[in-house]
Motif scaffolding. Structure first.
Motif, PDB file in Angstrom:
ATOM      1  N   SER A 212       0.827  -1.211   0.000  1.00  0.00           N
ATOM      2  CA  SER A 212       0.000   0.000   0.000  1.00  0.00           C
ATOM      3  C   SER A 212       0.861   1.261   0.000  1.00  0.00           C
ATOM      4  O   SER A 212       0.498   2.266  -0.617  1.00  0.00           O
ATOM      5  CB  SER A 212      -0.941  -0.003   1.211  1.00  0.00           C
ATOM      6  N   ASP A 213       2.006   1.230   0.696  1.00  0.00           N
ATOM      7  CA  ASP A 213       2.910   2.379   0.698  1.00  0.00           C
ATOM      8  C   ASP A 213       3.372   2.701  -0.720  1.00  0.00           C
ATOM      9  O   ASP A 213       3.457   3.866  -1.114  1.00  0.00           O
ATOM     10  CB  ASP A 213       4.139   2.095   1.563  1.00  0.00           C
TER      11      ASP A 213
ATOM     12  N   TRP B 237       0.409   3.963  -3.151  1.00  0.00           N
ATOM     13  CA  TRP B 237      -0.080   5.309  -2.870  1.00  0.00           C
ATOM     14  C   TRP B 237       1.037   6.336  -2.746  1.00  0.00           C
ATOM     15  O   TRP B 237       0.794   7.469  -2.317  1.00  0.00           O
ATOM     16  CB  TRP B 237      -0.928   5.302  -1.601  1.00  0.00           C
TER      17      TRP B 237
ATOM     18  N   ASP C 187       6.265  13.184  -2.361  1.00  0.00           N
ATOM     19  CA  ASP C 187       6.880  12.519  -1.218  1.00  0.00           C
ATOM     20  C   ASP C 187       8.197  11.847  -1.553  1.00  0.00           C
ATOM     21  O   ASP C 187       8.777  11.159  -0.708  1.00  0.00           O
ATOM     22  CB  ASP C 187       5.911  11.485  -0.627  1.00  0.00           C
TER      23      ASP C 187
ATOM     24  N   ARG D  53       8.871   9.995   1.889  1.00  0.00           N
ATOM     25  CA  ARG D  53       7.874  10.054   2.949  1.00  0.00           C
ATOM     26  C   ARG D  53       6.856   8.965   2.649  1.00  0.00           C
ATOM     27  O   ARG D  53       6.176   8.993   1.628  1.00  0.00           O
ATOM     28  CB  ARG D  53       7.201  11.424   2.973  1.00  0.00           C
TER      29      ARG D  53
ATOM     30  N   TYR E   3       1.216   5.024   4.023  1.00  0.00           N
ATOM     31  CA  TYR E   3      -0.203   5.160   3.696  1.00  0.00           C
ATOM     32  C   TYR E   3      -1.088   4.441   4.704  1.00  0.00           C
ATOM     33  O   TYR E   3      -2.126   4.954   5.110  1.00  0.00           O
ATOM     34  CB  TYR E   3      -0.468   4.616   2.284  1.00  0.00           C
ATOM     35  N   LYS E   4      -0.680   3.231   5.124  1.00  0.00           N
ATOM     36  CA  LYS E   4      -1.501   2.437   6.039  1.00  0.00           C
ATOM     37  C   LYS E   4      -1.650   3.152   7.377  1.00  0.00           C
ATOM     38  O   LYS E   4      -0.673   3.446   8.068  1.00  0.00           O
ATOM     39  CB  LYS E   4      -0.882   1.059   6.253  1.00  0.00           C
ATOM     40  N   GLY E   5      -2.882   3.439   7.740  1.00  0.00           N
ATOM     41  CA  GLY E   5      -3.159   4.074   9.017  1.00  0.00           C
ATOM     42  C   GLY E   5      -2.704   5.517   9.106  1.00  0.00           C
ATOM     43  O   GLY E   5      -2.683   6.101  10.198  1.00  0.00           O
ATOM     44  N   ASN E   6      -2.333   6.088   7.955  1.00  0.00           N
ATOM     45  CA  ASN E   6      -1.827   7.471   7.934  1.00  0.00           C
ATOM     46  C   ASN E   6      -0.665   7.673   8.898  1.00  0.00           C
ATOM     47  O   ASN E   6      -0.502   8.743   9.487  1.00  0.00           O
ATOM     48  CB  ASN E   6      -2.955   8.457   8.275  1.00  0.00           C
ATOM     49  N   LYS E   7       0.158   6.629   9.055  1.00  0.00           N
ATOM     50  CA  LYS E   7       1.333   6.725   9.923  1.00  0.00           C
ATOM     51  C   LYS E   7       2.566   7.025   9.065  1.00  0.00           C
ATOM     52  O   LYS E   7       3.385   6.160   8.775  1.00  0.00           O
ATOM     53  CB  LYS E   7       1.519   5.424  10.712  1.00  0.00           C
ATOM     54  N   TYR E   8       2.656   8.272   8.651  1.00  0.00           N
ATOM     55  CA  TYR E   8       3.733   8.660   7.742  1.00  0.00           C
ATOM     56  C   TYR E   8       5.035   8.878   8.506  1.00  0.00           C
ATOM     57  O   TYR E   8       5.051   9.324   9.652  1.00  0.00           O
ATOM     58  CB  TYR E   8       3.341   9.939   6.996  1.00  0.00           C
TER      59      TYR E   8
ATOM     60  N   LYS F 143      -0.199   5.063  18.457  1.00  0.00           N
ATOM     61  CA  LYS F 143      -0.974   6.284  18.297  1.00  0.00           C
ATOM     62  C   LYS F 143      -0.328   7.464  19.011  1.00  0.00           C
ATOM     63  O   LYS F 143      -0.556   8.623  18.662  1.00  0.00           O
ATOM     64  CB  LYS F 143      -2.397   6.065  18.826  1.00  0.00           C
TER      65      LYS F 143
END
Length: 311
Positions: A158-159, A162, A167, A178, A181-186, A283
């Motif tokens: 996925s990284d 997307w 980036d 950068r 993508y997964k979980g918006n954990k950039y 988180k």
């Protein structure tokens, strides 16, 4: 003779189904569901008794079980099989409630294979050799860049799918991206030359749809999807010789990420460092050590080798 939907008419049926979906699902989900349904109905139309036509009465539990089993044998992930089952279920419900040509959902109570709970994959030297050799001999610039991001930078599918142009920062001697993508954990990570060089060559000479915001594009789309990357990797492995195939047949693209974690650990990286690089972040923004530890847990083979060192 039952309800018949001839192949020339099936496209309009799928378009009608797509229009139904579009009122409640995102454009990306609609495209994914329609693609699954198109492939499924084409497969059913080729089964004995269908006479080249998609017949709703041929959309049975048996057909669905065999179709999913074939996908599993072809190397599709459990996650992908779940997506196929969800899309097929949605289509079946539509045929039942909207078209009234079926009475039962054939996807109900069909078990799927469970994801393995064994230690994440660590490739051996021969498997790494075969994969890298296949990439060198058979891949275009895009394929070499995708493999490099998996093998040398541990990016998820996925990284990569997307990854946006904004980036990616590649220079003559340095490079960083950068990702996450997964979980918006950039996170921002530096990349080694084994990533920088093929990525730079692809961006300069091999990239189609240069107006696209995404780094990787396909022949027909401005973004190469996750399924597209998985398909590319399976096609790459299919080019192996018989003895090579025996070594790599059950390796998934995500295993490259697991193998990177093992190699990093062997090179002296701490769990915190691997956590950050892989994007294993809680988180609260702290390294998720427990997740990384699972990626790098010892294998039976490692312990077996070290038993010989005991005096």
């Amino acid at each position: 003779m039952g309800n018949l939907i001839q192949l020339p008419e099936r496209k309009s049926l799928i378009e009608e189904y797509a229009e139904f979906l579009s009122s409640g699902k995102s454009a990306g989900t609609v495209r994914a569901y329609v693609q699954v349904v198109r492939e499924l109905t084409e497969w059913i139309a080729k089964r004995p008794g269908s006479a080249g036509m998609f017949r709703p009465e041929q959309f049975t539990k048996t057909a669905m079980e065999i179709y999913l089993n074939e996908l599993h044998k072809a190397g599709y992930s459990v996650s992908h099989l779940n997506k196929v089952k969800s899309a097929a279920s949605s289509f079946a419900i539509w045929l039942i409630e909207e078209k009234e040509v079926m009475s039962r959902n054939p996807t109900r109570r069909i078990p799927l294979p469970t994801a393995p709970s064994l230690a994440p994959r660590e490739l051996d030297s021969e498997q790494r050799y075969v994969l890298r050799n296949l990439v060198e001999k058979h891949c275009d610039l895009r394929g070499k860049a995708i493999f490099a991001l998996g093998f040398w930078a541990a990016l998820r599918v996925s990284d990569i799918a997307w990854l946006r142009m904004e980036d990616v920062h590649i220079g003559p001697k340095i490079g960083w991206i950068r990702a996450g993508y997964k979980g918006n954990k950039y996170r921002e990570i530096d990349v080694v030359n084994e990533v920088r060089r093929p990525l730079a060559e692809y961006l300069e000479y091999g990239r189609k749809y240069k107006e696209s915001e995404f780094v990787f594009t396909s022949q027909r789309s401005t973004r190469l999807t996750e399924d597209g990357i998985e398909h590319w990797f399976r096609k790459l492995k299919s080019l192996a010789t018989k003895d090579e195939w025996e070594l790599i047949k059950d390796i998934a693209f995500h295993d490259l990420r697991h193998d990177f974690a093992h190699r990093a650990r062997e090179s002296g990286w701490t769990l915190e460092e691997i956590s950050y690089y892989l994007g294993h972040i809680t988180k609260k923004g702290t390294p998720a050590i427990s997740t990384t530890a699972r990626y790098t847990q010892v294998s039976r083979k490692q312990l077996k080798d070290k038993l010989r060192l005991i005096k």
